[in-house]
Every structure is written in C-alpha cells, then in structure tokens.
Motif scaffolding. Structure first.
Motif, short mmCIF file in Angstrom:
data_model
loop_
_atom_site.label_atom_id
_atom_site.label_comp_id
_atom_site.label_asym_id
_atom_site.label_seq_id
_atom_site.Cartn_x
_atom_site.Cartn_y
_atom_site.Cartn_z
N SER A 104 -27.73 -26.68 38.60
CA SER A 104 -27.68 -25.26 38.95
C SER A 104 -26.26 -24.73 38.85
O SER A 104 -26.03 -23.64 38.32
CB SER A 104 -28.24 -25.05 40.37
N VAL A 105 -25.29 -25.50 39.35
CA VAL A 105 -23.89 -25.08 39.27
C VAL A 105 -23.47 -24.97 37.81
O VAL A 105 -22.80 -24.01 37.40
CB VAL A 105 -22.99 -26.07 40.04
N PHE A 106 -23.86 -25.96 36.99
CA PHE A 106 -23.51 -25.93 35.57
C PHE A 106 -24.08 -24.70 34.88
O PHE A 106 -23.39 -24.02 34.10
CB PHE A 106 -24.00 -27.20 34.90
N ASN A 107 -25.34 -24.39 35.14
CA ASN A 107 -25.97 -23.24 34.51
C ASN A 107 -25.39 -21.92 34.99
O ASN A 107 -25.27 -20.97 34.21
CB ASN A 107 -27.48 -23.26 34.75
N PHE A 108 -25.02 -21.84 36.27
CA PHE A 108 -24.38 -20.63 36.77
C PHE A 108 -23.06 -20.39 36.06
O PHE A 108 -22.69 -19.25 35.76
CB PHE A 108 -24.15 -20.74 38.28
N ILE A 109 -22.33 -21.46 35.77
CA ILE A 109 -21.04 -21.33 35.09
C ILE A 109 -21.22 -21.05 33.61
O ILE A 109 -20.49 -20.25 33.01
CB ILE A 109 -20.20 -22.61 35.30
N ASN A 110 -22.22 -21.67 32.99
CA ASN A 110 -22.37 -21.59 31.54
C ASN A 110 -23.11 -20.34 31.08
O ASN A 110 -22.79 -19.77 30.03
CB ASN A 110 -23.12 -22.84 31.04
N LEU A 111 -24.11 -19.91 31.82
CA LEU A 111 -24.93 -18.77 31.40
C LEU A 111 -24.35 -17.47 31.94
O LEU A 111 -24.87 -16.86 32.88
CB LEU A 111 -26.37 -18.96 31.88
N THR A 112 -23.27 -17.02 31.32
CA THR A 112 -22.61 -15.78 31.71
C THR A 112 -22.41 -14.91 30.48
O THR A 112 -22.34 -15.40 29.35
CB THR A 112 -21.25 -16.07 32.36
N LYS A 113 -22.31 -13.62 30.69
CA LYS A 113 -22.17 -12.69 29.58
C LYS A 113 -20.88 -12.91 28.78
O LYS A 113 -20.91 -12.82 27.54
CB LYS A 113 -22.23 -11.26 30.09
N PRO A 114 -19.73 -13.19 29.41
CA PRO A 114 -18.53 -13.45 28.60
C PRO A 114 -18.67 -14.63 27.65
O PRO A 114 -17.99 -14.67 26.62
CB PRO A 114 -17.44 -13.72 29.65
N LYS A 115 -19.54 -15.58 27.95
CA LYS A 115 -19.72 -16.72 27.06
C LYS A 115 -20.79 -16.48 26.00
O LYS A 115 -20.93 -17.28 25.07
CB LYS A 115 -20.07 -17.98 27.87
N PHE A 116 -21.52 -15.39 26.13
CA PHE A 116 -22.57 -15.09 25.15
C PHE A 116 -22.27 -13.81 24.38
O PHE A 116 -22.21 -13.84 23.15
CB PHE A 116 -23.93 -14.98 25.85
N CYS A 117 -22.11 -12.70 25.08
CA CYS A 117 -21.93 -11.42 24.40
C CYS A 117 -20.79 -10.64 25.07
O CYS A 117 -21.04 -9.63 25.75
CB CYS A 117 -23.23 -10.63 24.43
N PRO A 118 -19.54 -11.07 24.88
CA PRO A 118 -18.41 -10.38 25.53
C PRO A 118 -18.23 -8.97 24.97
O PRO A 118 -18.39 -8.74 23.77
CB PRO A 118 -17.22 -11.27 25.20
N GLU A 119 -17.91 -8.05 25.85
CA GLU A 119 -17.81 -6.64 25.45
C GLU A 119 -16.66 -6.41 24.47
O GLU A 119 -16.78 -5.60 23.55
CB GLU A 119 -17.62 -5.77 26.70
#
Length: 263
Positions: free
Chosen positions: A67-82
């Motif tokens: 859960s901690v790993f996914n909270f850190i990894n699944l973020t907008k800056p790591k997928f679609c940064p503005e």
C-alpha cells in the motif's frame, strides 16, 4: 490440663487440615479462572491464535508495504505531469514533432515515455490524419506492456486479500482438529481443556477477515487510480494529436465553416 490442651490442639490441627483440603480445589479453580484475565492484549488477541497467526501477520506486513509503495508510485507527477503536458502541447501545436520527441524521451513519466514511443509513427505524408491509426496502435502497445508491470504490486494486494481468509480457515480447521483430539483423549467436553483450541479456531478466522477486508478495498482503490492515471495520459496524447491536425489542416477546417459563423 495439659492433656486437654493437647486434645484441643489436635482437634484444631485436624479441622484446619480438613478445611484446607476441602477449599484447595476451589482456590485452584478460582486461580485458573482468573488466569485468563491476567493475559495481555497481545497474548489474548494474537498469540493465542497459534502458529497460523504468523502467516496472517506476514500477509498484513506485505499489505502495508504494498500500500505504501502504491501510494508513492501512483501519483500524477509520475504519470501525467502538468509541466510536461503543457510543453508537449506547445510543440505539437506548432508541429515541432522532433522537439516533442526529444522532450518526451528525456522525461521518466508515463506520458513522456509513451509519447517518445508513439510520436515517431507520425506520417507527414498523410496530412489529413498524420498517420493517426499508427500512433494510436503504438500508444496501445506501450500501454499494454507497461500495465503488466504497473499492475503487479496492485495484484499482490489482491493476493493478500485471497490468502488471508484461507489462512484463517486453515487455523479454524487446525483448532477444531485439536479440539476433537482433546475430546477423544479426555472423553468429556471440559470447557477449560477446549478453550485453547477454540481460541485458535476463532482468532485465526477473525484476523483472516480483518486482513482480507481492507486488502480488498485497497485493491480496487489502487486499480481504479492506476486506470484513471493512464486514461489521463491517453486523453492528453489525443489532445496533442488533435492540436497538430488542426494546425496542419487549419485552412481545410476553415473552408468547411460557412461564412457568417464565428470560429
């Protein structure tokens, strides 16, 4: 006189001994009944569950770590940064495809890697659609390959949700087997003798369910979050392709609009 005192002392000793022998079993029973109250919460709710609780505890630790790993990894800056999306949009609006590819290749985000993989499929000899079908096929291939890796830690949470109640059921079966074994040896259903085995059966079932329920909730939460992040990247890519098409075919688009309609 001395003989009377001796007789009285003898009767006192006999009476005291008799009282002690009669009351001893009652005192021992009271001591055994009070013993469970002296147990700590750790012993009462976890250690009394037996060895199966160790495996359930491992599932709990794995769930927390995932859960901690996914909270850190699944973020907008790591997928679609503005900032990257705005810079790529500027390049695509002005049809600077090579610059867009170089910028995307230098960024480690999902959107950057996807655009660096798909934009080289743009076909300038097809101004009507710029080879859109090839670009979308490349985006789909990239997404399929990446989703297998991204879903792995999420699927492990689902595994914890499935394993935990099975471990609880295993502990329940072991507790019942031991309880019937105790019955076969003693020949009587003494609650004091069966309490330990019943504790194993109930505690493992309890903790198996306590572990499985939040694991199941977390699995769908992270799965939906991942799908939404990937969908945002695809929508951004579609907007960039549409922006380039509108720039290349600006005159054609304007020619389709009758006079008197504001653009």
């Amino acid at each position: 006189m001395i003989q009377k005192l001796t007789n009285r002392s003898g009767r006192f000793v006999v009476a005291f001994t008799t009282t002690l022998l009669v009351s001893a079993p009652m005192l021992m029973a009271q001591g055994e009944a009070a013993a469970p109250q002296d147990k700590t919460a750790l012993e009462k709710w976890i250690l009394d569950g037996g060895g199966t609780m160790g495996f359930i505890g491992a599932a709990v630790i794995a769930f927390i770590a995932l859960s901690v790993f996914n909270f850190i990894n699944l973020t907008k800056p790591k997928f679609c940064p503005e900032d990257l999306k705005a810079a790529l949009m500027d390049h695509m609006v002005n049809c600077r495809v090579r610059s867009a590819i170089e910028l995307a290749a230098s960024h480690p985000s999902f959107l950057g890697r996807m655009m660096a993989y798909s934009l080289p499929n743009i076909d300038a000899t097809r101004p009507e659609d710029l080879g859109r079908d090839q670009i979308e096929d490349a985006m789909a291939d990239f997404t399929n390959n990446e989703m297998r890796k991204l879903m792995t830690p999420v699927n492990y949470i689902s595994l914890c949700a499935q394993v935990a109640p099975m471990l609880g059921l295993l502990g329940t079966v072991l507790g019942m087997v031991n309880a019937f074994g105790t019955l076969s040896v003693t020949g009587s259903a003494d609650p004091a003798l069966l309490a330990g085995d019943i504790s194993v059966a109930l505690l493992t079932t309890l903790w198996g369910l306590i572990t499985a329920i939040p694991c199941l909730v977390a699995y769908y939460f992270f799965k939906n979050k991942l799908n939404n992040l990937v969908a945002d990247c695809h929508h951004a890519a579609e907007d960039m392709i549409n922006a380039s098409l509108q720039t290349v075919n600006a005159e054609a688009y304007l020619a389709k609009i009758p006079e008197g309609i504001a653009v």
